[in-house]
Design an enzyme around this catalytic site. Structure first.
Site, PDB file in Angstrom:
ATOM      1  CG  ASP A  15      -1.780   1.219   1.374  1.00  0.00           C
ATOM      2  OD1 ASP A  15      -2.421   1.580   0.359  1.00  0.00           O
ATOM      3  OD2 ASP A  15      -1.847   1.838   2.458  1.00  0.00           O
ATOM      4  CB  SER A  16       0.226   4.829  -0.434  1.00  0.00           C
ATOM      5  OG  SER A  16      -0.872   4.892   0.454  1.00  0.00           O
ATOM      6  CB  CYS A  26      -3.342   0.315  -2.271  1.00  0.00           C
ATOM      7  SG  CYS A  26      -3.374   2.042  -2.757  1.00  0.00           S
ATOM      8  CD  GLU A  37       0.561   6.400   6.113  1.00  0.00           C
ATOM      9  OE1 GLU A  37       1.733   6.291   6.500  1.00  0.00           O
ATOM     10  OE2 GLU A  37      -0.088   5.450   5.630  1.00  0.00           O
ATOM     11  CB  CYS A  42      -9.315   4.837   0.951  1.00  0.00           C
ATOM     12  SG  CYS A  42      -7.640   5.195   1.549  1.00  0.00           S
ATOM     13  CG  HIS A  81      -4.713   4.999   4.671  1.00  0.00           C
ATOM     14  ND1 HIS A  81      -4.279   4.580   3.439  1.00  0.00           N
ATOM     15  CD2 HIS A  81      -3.605   5.352   5.376  1.00  0.00           C
ATOM     16  CE1 HIS A  81      -2.949   4.698   3.386  1.00  0.00           C
ATOM     17  NE2 HIS A  81      -2.513   5.159   4.548  1.00  0.00           N
TER      18      HIS A  81
HETATM   19  N1  DGL Z   1      -4.810   3.223   1.043  1.00  0.00           N
HETATM   20  C1  DGL Z   1      -4.880   3.570  -0.307  1.00  0.00           C
HETATM   21  C2  DGL Z   1      -6.185   3.233  -0.964  1.00  0.00           C
HETATM   22  O1  DGL Z   1      -6.776   2.240  -0.625  1.00  0.00           O
HETATM   23  C3  DGL Z   1      -4.143   4.791  -0.779  1.00  0.00           C
HETATM   24  C4  DGL Z   1      -4.442   6.069  -0.112  1.00  0.00           C
HETATM   25  C5  DGL Z   1      -3.480   7.143  -0.581  1.00  0.00           C
HETATM   26  O2  DGL Z   1      -2.282   6.922  -0.485  1.00  0.00           O
HETATM   27  O3  DGL Z   1      -3.955   8.194  -1.049  1.00  0.00           O
HETATM   28  O4  DGL Z   1      -6.653   3.913  -1.834  1.00  0.00           O
END
Ligand code: DGL
Length: 294
Positions: free
Chosen positions: A12-13, A75, A154, A186, A188
């Site tokens: 993931d990011s 992600c 984060e 997302c 996150h």
């Molecule tokens: N967690 C990621 C997603 O599911 C990326 C969020 C990001 O880095 O903008 O989209």
């Protein structure tokens, strides 16, 4: 034939993909994992798809070099931008990707209105357009981007007044539109579930696709005879292109992870790099610190 006790790669990011990682580890307790947080480039959401694509390819190459037998793109943004090309570029690696869970939400809604929160890149991706056409033609879909939420997760700001204010701002129009399901598009966002549920109230069901992704990982492993043996002692290693101490703190706080966290360096493609087979065609490559090329 890969070794069935080889690790699963998950990326993931940043720490968002840990909401998927924890479901995978819960469901498949014998599997080892390698988790890659691309914290040098978080957030992915506002970036052009081609750039996210380059990072996803570099990470895949890295995880594959470390022996990953299957890769989970944990992600939504990277799945929308890169899953298609990852499969074409690495035909021997099985991939499991993510998409906002529009389908189950559309099937279960009673009000006929569902909300989706995700990054700008996820909404722009062809993957999302196809989802809407296939599953959401009979419902009203309310979409909302949420700048700042990825950063909040984060940095561990899960229940601060600032994060609550952001959530209220983003959720109010959806609630006023009458949603009864909210798709967390997302990875996150599940870490903000408590705060979201408090604002949305009991009339709104939150939909997190992570358990379905873990089931899909299990299916693919079974189909390919790649499940780890029952007596295999799993080992987990986390990598970050950012600061390993920060990842260690966050991974511990979010999912109770106490294992090793290791730094990875991004190298922009150079003439030297382009002669290396592993980075051919890749503008970026990821390599472990301390293990420089000869
Ligand atoms: N967690 C990621 C997603 O599911 C990326 C969020 C990001 O880095 O903008 O989209």
């Amino acid at each position: 034939m890969p070794n069935p006790n080889a690790p699963l790669g998950v990326f993931d990011s940043g720490v968002g993909g840990l909401s998927v990682w924890r479901e995978i580890v819960r469901r498949l307790p014998h599997e080892s994992t390698l988790y890659f947080a691309d914290q040098a480039h978080v957030p992915y959401g506002p970036r052009p798809p081609a750039e996210v694509n380059d990072y996803a390819k570099g990470i895949t190459r890295f995880l594959s070099d470390q022996g990953a037998k299957l890769i989970v793109v944990a992600c939504n943004t990277a799945s929308g931008a890169a899953l298609h090309t990852l499969r074409a570029t690495f035909p021997n690696i099985p991939f499991v990707g993510m998409e906002p869970a529009v389908k189950p939400a559309a099937e279960r809604t009673r009000s006929g209105v569902i909300g989706v929160i995700a990054t700008p890149a996820t909404f722009q991706a062809a993957l999302f357009q196809r989802l809407v056409e296939r599953f959401a033609s009979q419902v009203r879909l309310e979409t909302q981007i949420c700048p700042g939420l990825v950063h909040a997760v984060e940095t561990g700001a899960l229940d601060t007044p600032e994060t609550e204010a952001l959530l209220r701002r983003y959720l109010t129009p959806l609630l006023e539109a009458g949603i009864d399901h909210l798709v967390l598009g997302c990875t996150h966002y599940p870490f903000l579930s408590n705060a979201i549920a408090q604002i949305a109230g009991p009339g709104v069901t939150l939909v997190d696709p992570a358990p379905a992704v873990a089931r899909q990982v299990e299916r693919v492993l079974t189909q390919r005879g790649l499940q780890a043996e029952e007596n295999h002692t799993p080992r987990h290693i986390f990598y970050t292109s950012g600061d390993p101490a920060t990842l260690a703190n966050m991974a511990r706080a979010l999912v109770g992870y106490k294992g090793p966290t290791r730094p990875v360096a991004w190298e922009r493609g150079t003439t030297e790099d382009s002669t290396r087979e592993t980075t051919e065609g890749f503008p970026y490559s990821a390599s472990k610190y301390g293990r420089r090329r000869a």
